[in-house]
Design an enzyme around this catalytic site. Structure first.
Site, PDB file in Angstrom:
ATOM      1  N   ASP A   1       6.449   3.828  -4.931  1.00  0.00           N
ATOM      2  CA  ASP A   1       5.875   5.136  -4.616  1.00  0.00           C
ATOM      3  C   ASP A   1       5.230   5.097  -3.234  1.00  0.00           C
ATOM      4  O   ASP A   1       4.782   4.053  -2.756  1.00  0.00           O
ATOM      5  CB  ASP A   1       4.857   5.563  -5.671  1.00  0.00           C
ATOM      6  CG  ASP A   1       3.718   4.573  -5.848  1.00  0.00           C
ATOM      7  OD1 ASP A   1       3.978   3.344  -5.830  1.00  0.00           O
ATOM      8  OD2 ASP A   1       2.562   5.014  -6.013  1.00  0.00           O
TER       9      ASP A   1
ATOM     10  N   GLU B   1       1.366   2.566  -7.762  1.00  0.00           N
ATOM     11  CA  GLU B   1       0.334   1.744  -7.124  1.00  0.00           C
ATOM     12  C   GLU B   1      -0.602   2.610  -6.291  1.00  0.00           C
ATOM     13  O   GLU B   1      -1.807   2.336  -6.195  1.00  0.00           O
ATOM     14  CB  GLU B   1       0.987   0.671  -6.252  1.00  0.00           C
ATOM     15  CG  GLU B   1       0.021  -0.365  -5.689  1.00  0.00           C
ATOM     16  CD  GLU B   1      -0.575   0.014  -4.346  1.00  0.00           C
ATOM     17  OE1 GLU B   1      -1.490  -0.695  -3.889  1.00  0.00           O
ATOM     18  OE2 GLU B   1      -0.136   1.028  -3.755  1.00  0.00           O
TER      19      GLU B   1
END
Length: 281
Positions: free
Chosen positions: A95, A158
């Site tokens: 991400d 994350e």
């Protein structure tokens, strides 16, 4: 073929993979294009000789940790080569934060210039993911006989805390490695043993909505929100600055807790309405 020749060939192969990864806008929040990314990465890892499996994080787990994003499915890609122990595990998050403004190039179109790759995620951390894949691919092609397992986990989220990424990977027992390498962008000559933590929250301010022509009938939540935010910047920041980590940081400023006020602001209705609700992160 020598080790250097294998690495050189795999470098070009990895650069092509990185370009594909950057072009998938896995923006978080809220968590977009995750399935497209893991499908693409799975194909690339299988080309490199790995067996792969994709796990969907249960919706109730996503809702528990990130209720605002429960309608965006989360996926973990686990790739393995070899068998038995030790398990050497590479871990990378796919991400990326929103691109924001100020780009000289298209953020989701990889551009190679001056020996560097430009694009959202080129450093943090799709570049790290590809570095891990290239390293693992080169190892298994030059060390056909070895004892143990090379494992690569590509995880989401994350950038918002990791509870539905690496957190779920471990809590669900999907991986039990002996050694872990996380190729985050800490510099090519640095090895670190941890990350800074994060605690996120929203401050909500309630007022009373009214027509913009009669503001005396309402209570402007925005005006009070500004006052509260100012207290955080003036007073709470001083409290944080009195604390300092005992660990070593590449930039000494990282040893002191920080606060980011207003990364996200919510509320307000229309330009002609006194806002009855506002919130800031």
């Amino acid at each position: 073929m020598s080790y250097e020749e294998v690495l050189s060939r795999n470098f070009e192969w990895g650069l092509d993979a990185l370009k594909k990864f950057i072009e998938i806008p896995t923006v978080n929040p809220p968590g977009e294009k995750y399935r497209e990314f893991v499908d693409t990465a799975s194909t690339i890892l299988r080309e490199a000789g790995f067996e792969t499996k994709i796990y969907e994080v249960p919706r109730e787990v996503v809702e528990k940790h990130y209720p605002d994003y429960k309608d965006y499915p989360r996926y973990i890609l686990l790739a393995q080569y070899g068998e038995g122990r030790p398990v050497v595990h590479f871990n990378g998050h796919y991400d990326v934060v929103p691109p924001g403004t100020g780009w000289k190039t298209e953020p989701f179109k990889a551009v190679v210039e001056g020996g560097k790759v430009y694009g959202r995620g080129a450093v943090d951390m799709k570049g790290g993911i590809v570095a891990a894949i290239v390293a693992a691919k080169t190892f298994i092609e030059t060390h056909r006989s070895f004892s143990g397992t090379v494992e690569i986990a590509l995880v989401p989220d994350e950038e918002i805390g990791g509870e539905t990424g690496t957190g779920y990977l471990l809590s669900a027992g999907l991986s039990r490695p002996d050694y872990v390498i996380i190729p985050e962008p800490s510099g090519s000559e640095n090895i670190w043993i941890g990350h800074r933590g994060a605690f996120w929250f929203y401050v909500e301010v309630y007022g009373k909505q009214a027509h913009g022509s009669t503001p005396w009938l309402g209570v402007n939540a925005f005006e009070y929100m500004v006052k509260v935010a100012q207290r955080f910047m003036d007073d709470y920041r001083k409290v944080l600055e009195r604390k300092k980590s005992s660990y070593t940081y590449d930039d000494p400023r990282g040893a002191v807790p920080t606060i980011t006020v207003g990364g996200e602001v919510r509320g307000g209705a229309k330009i002609n309405i006194v806002p009855g609700y506002m919130a800031f992160s």
